[in-house]
Design a protein around this motif. Structure first.
Motif, PDB file in Angstrom:
ATOM      1  N   LEU A 136       0.823  -1.211   0.000  1.00 59.45           N
ATOM      2  CA  LEU A 136       0.000   0.000   0.000  1.00 59.45           C
ATOM      3  C   LEU A 136       0.858   1.263   0.000  1.00 59.45           C
ATOM      4  N   LEU A 137       2.017   1.204   0.652  1.00 56.64           N
ATOM      5  CA  LEU A 137       2.914   2.357   0.640  1.00 56.64           C
ATOM      6  C   LEU A 137       3.412   2.643  -0.773  1.00 56.64           C
ATOM      7  N   LEU A 138       3.814   1.597  -1.483  1.00 53.06           N
ATOM      8  CA  LEU A 138       4.272   1.773  -2.864  1.00 53.06           C
ATOM      9  C   LEU A 138       3.141   2.283  -3.750  1.00 53.06           C
ATOM     10  N   PHE A 139       1.944   1.718  -3.580  1.00 55.54           N
ATOM     11  CA  PHE A 139       0.788   2.134  -4.369  1.00 55.54           C
ATOM     12  C   PHE A 139       0.446   3.597  -4.077  1.00 55.54           C
ATOM     13  N   SER A 140       0.489   3.980  -2.807  1.00 55.13           N
ATOM     14  CA  SER A 140       0.185   5.369  -2.434  1.00 55.13           C
ATOM     15  C   SER A 140       1.213   6.325  -3.021  1.00 55.13           C
ATOM     16  N   CYS A 141       2.485   5.927  -3.014  1.00 57.54           N
ATOM     17  CA  CYS A 141       3.533   6.780  -3.602  1.00 57.54           C
ATOM     18  C   CYS A 141       3.295   6.988  -5.091  1.00 57.54           C
ATOM     19  N   ILE A 142       2.910   5.924  -5.785  1.00 60.09           N
ATOM     20  CA  ILE A 142       2.643   6.039  -7.222  1.00 60.09           C
ATOM     21  C   ILE A 142       1.495   7.015  -7.471  1.00 60.09           C
ATOM     22  N   CYS A 143       0.413   6.865  -6.697  1.00 61.63           N
ATOM     23  CA  CYS A 143      -0.752   7.744  -6.888  1.00 61.63           C
ATOM     24  C   CYS A 143      -0.449   9.185  -6.486  1.00 61.63           C
ATOM     25  N   TYR A 144       0.399   9.360  -5.489  1.00 62.91           N
ATOM     26  CA  TYR A 144       0.657  10.700  -4.978  1.00 62.91           C
ATOM     27  C   TYR A 144       1.665  11.462  -5.838  1.00 62.91           C
ATOM     28  N   ARG A 212      -7.961  15.012  -2.167  1.00 62.33           N
ATOM     29  CA  ARG A 212      -7.246  13.804  -2.566  1.00 62.33           C
ATOM     30  C   ARG A 212      -5.814  13.780  -2.049  1.00 62.33           C
ATOM     31  N   ASN A 213      -5.040  14.821  -2.342  1.00 64.34           N
ATOM     32  CA  ASN A 213      -3.628  14.833  -1.947  1.00 64.34           C
ATOM     33  C   ASN A 213      -3.460  14.832  -0.435  1.00 64.34           C
ATOM     34  N   GLN A 214      -4.382  15.488   0.263  1.00 64.91           N
ATOM     35  CA  GLN A 214      -4.303  15.497   1.719  1.00 64.91           C
ATOM     36  C   GLN A 214      -4.494  14.079   2.265  1.00 64.91           C
ATOM     37  N   PHE A 215      -5.459  13.366   1.700  1.00 62.81           N
ATOM     38  CA  PHE A 215      -5.701  12.004   2.180  1.00 62.81           C
ATOM     39  C   PHE A 215      -4.547  11.071   1.804  1.00 62.81           C
ATOM     40  N   LEU A 216      -4.005  11.234   0.607  1.00 63.07           N
ATOM     41  CA  LEU A 216      -2.863  10.408   0.215  1.00 63.07           C
ATOM     42  C   LEU A 216      -1.659  10.667   1.115  1.00 63.07           C
ATOM     43  N   ALA A 217      -1.454  11.928   1.480  1.00 59.37           N
ATOM     44  CA  ALA A 217      -0.363  12.243   2.401  1.00 59.37           C
ATOM     45  C   ALA A 217      -0.592  11.590   3.764  1.00 59.37           C
ATOM     46  N   TYR A 218      -1.843  11.602   4.208  1.00 53.32           N
ATOM     47  CA  TYR A 218      -2.205  10.939   5.464  1.00 53.32           C
ATOM     48  C   TYR A 218      -1.920   9.437   5.379  1.00 53.32           C
ATOM     49  N   SER A 219      -2.278   8.813   4.254  1.00 50.48           N
ATOM     50  CA  SER A 219      -2.041   7.380   4.076  1.00 50.48           C
ATOM     51  C   SER A 219      -0.549   7.076   4.058  1.00 50.48           C
ATOM     52  N   LEU A 220       0.216   7.928   3.380  1.00 51.06           N
ATOM     53  CA  LEU A 220       1.663   7.731   3.342  1.00 51.06           C
ATOM     54  C   LEU A 220       2.263   7.810   4.738  1.00 51.06           C
ATOM     55  N   TYR A 221       1.772   8.767   5.514  1.00 48.93           N
ATOM     56  CA  TYR A 221       2.269   8.883   6.886  1.00 48.93           C
ATOM     57  C   TYR A 221       1.952   7.618   7.685  1.00 48.93           C
ATOM     58  N   GLN A 222       0.710   7.141   7.559  1.00 46.54           N
ATOM     59  CA  GLN A 222       0.293   5.964   8.315  1.00 46.54           C
ATOM     60  C   GLN A 222       1.163   4.757   7.972  1.00 46.54           C
ATOM     61  N   MET A 223       1.348   4.502   6.676  1.00 44.74           N
ATOM     62  CA  MET A 223       2.131   3.344   6.258  1.00 44.74           C
ATOM     63  C   MET A 223       3.592   3.487   6.684  1.00 44.74           C
ATOM     64  N   SER A 224       4.129   4.694   6.550  1.00 47.17           N
ATOM     65  CA  SER A 224       5.517   4.921   6.958  1.00 47.17           C
ATOM     66  C   SER A 224       5.685   4.719   8.460  1.00 47.17           C
ATOM     67  N   ALA A 225       4.700   5.160   9.239  1.00 44.01           N
ATOM     68  CA  ALA A 225       4.776   4.999  10.691  1.00 44.01           C
ATOM     69  C   ALA A 225       4.757   3.531  11.084  1.00 44.01           C
ATOM     70  N   VAL A 226       3.945   2.726  10.392  1.00 46.23           N
ATOM     71  CA  VAL A 226       3.893   1.293  10.685  1.00 46.23           C
ATOM     72  C   VAL A 226       5.240   0.638  10.386  1.00 46.23           C
ATOM     73  N   LEU A 227       5.802   0.949   9.211  1.00 41.39           N
ATOM     74  CA  LEU A 227       7.097   0.372   8.856  1.00 41.39           C
ATOM     75  C   LEU A 227       8.185   0.822   9.825  1.00 41.39           C
ATOM     76  N   LEU A 228       8.127   2.082  10.234  1.00 40.45           N
ATOM     77  CA  LEU A 228       9.117   2.607  11.164  1.00 40.45           C
ATOM     78  C   LEU A 228       9.033   1.882  12.501  1.00 40.45           C
TER      79      LEU A 228
END
Length: 290
Positions: A136-144, A212-228
């Motif tokens: 999902l992180l990779l997919f979100s990066c592509i969309c963002y 859209r971009n605000q939500f994608l940024a939120y998703s990127l943060y969430q996924m990055s926080a989990v991986l971290l």
């Protein structure tokens, strides 16, 4: 009788003997299951009785608080340890599902009856979360950063709804099996699932593009926080033993999935910020049309 027929009959005879042993083993298995069911009911009833009597005795002790002795003090200390003991006992006993699991799964017993099964389920949860997060992180990066197509956004949002709903179900099962997962950890997954559902069903237009971009940024943060949190260094518990994600297999903390060293304020802050920006986006969209 031909030699081939004799060999076949011998093989069948061996198979028949094995089948009879299987029947006997299965009969024993069913008897043990019935015994286990009776023992489970007895233990649950005894724990309820113990809790009720403990409450009554605590009430009597409070009334006689002026009278102290070594025996009374020792009894008070032992009474304080009983709730934790009951909690550990109940982790291996069937219990009624909470509201969320009842709505999703019905009245299905999700209690795992051995520590090995609990550990295996928790490890499976961690593997699922890690693999899904990377995808999902990779997919979100592509969309963002690279692609801005509505149908790709819809696929991503659908996957996010599925991901967060699956997490909440699995975490509820872990809680039923003795995990001390804190409420904020599950709560921010509910918020994320709700926001993903809103984005999935939001019609394409100016309002959608604004948020859209605000939500994608939120998703990127969430996924990055989990991986971290997955890759953070091993922490030292108050007892001096090293643990990661509560991986002290001597107790039930092994089933805990949130990191104690990740501040609880961050997920709630970003969830609140995303929810706050929604009405602001509506206002911006209205102003744009005007």
């Amino acid at each position: 009788m031909p030699q081939g027929s004799t060999n076949i009959l011998d093989e069948w005879q061996c198979l028949e003997e094995e089948y009879l042993k299987l029947q006997e083993t299965h009969r024993t298995y069913l008897q043990k299951l019935e015994e286990i069911s009776k023992l489970q009911k007895t233990c649950s009833s005894s724990i309820s009785h113990q809790r009720r009597r403990l409450k009554e005795i605590s009430h009597l002790v409070n009334k006689c608080s002026t009278e102290t002795s070594d025996d009374i003090d020792g009894m008070k200390n032992r009474m304080k340890t009983r709730p934790n003991a009951f909690f550990e006992m109940e982790a291996f006993l069937p219990k009624k599902n909470g509201l969320y699991l009842s709505l999703v799964l019905g009245n299905v017993n999700v209690t795992l009856l051995s520590k090995q099964s609990k550990f295996a389920y928790k490890d499976e949860y961690e593997t699922f979360k890690l693999c899904s997060t990377v995808i999902l992180l990779l997919f979100s990066c592509i969309c963002y950063f690279f692609v801005s197509y509505r149908f790709l956004d819809a696929i991503l949002n659908f996957l996010l709804v599925w991901y967060y709903c699956t997490l909440t179900i699995r975490e509820s099962i872990l809680i039923t099996n003795g995990s001390r997962i804190k409420g904020w950890w599950v709560f921010h997954h509910y918020i994320s699932a709700f926001l993903s559902g809103v984005m999935l069903t939001w019609p394409d237009g100016n309002l959608y593009k604004i948020f859209r971009n605000q939500f994608l940024a939120y998703s990127l943060y969430q996924m990055s926080a989990v991986l971290l949190s997955e890759w953070m260094p091993v922490q030292i518990t108050s007892s001096g033993r090293k643990t990661q994600h509560g991986s002290d297999r001597g107790g039930f903390s092994v089933l805990d999935v949130e990191r104690a060293d990740v501040s609880f304020a961050f997920p709630l802050f970003w969830s609140f910020l995303a929810a706050l920006q929604w009405p602001l986006s509506l206002q911006n969209g209205s102003a744009t049309r005007l």
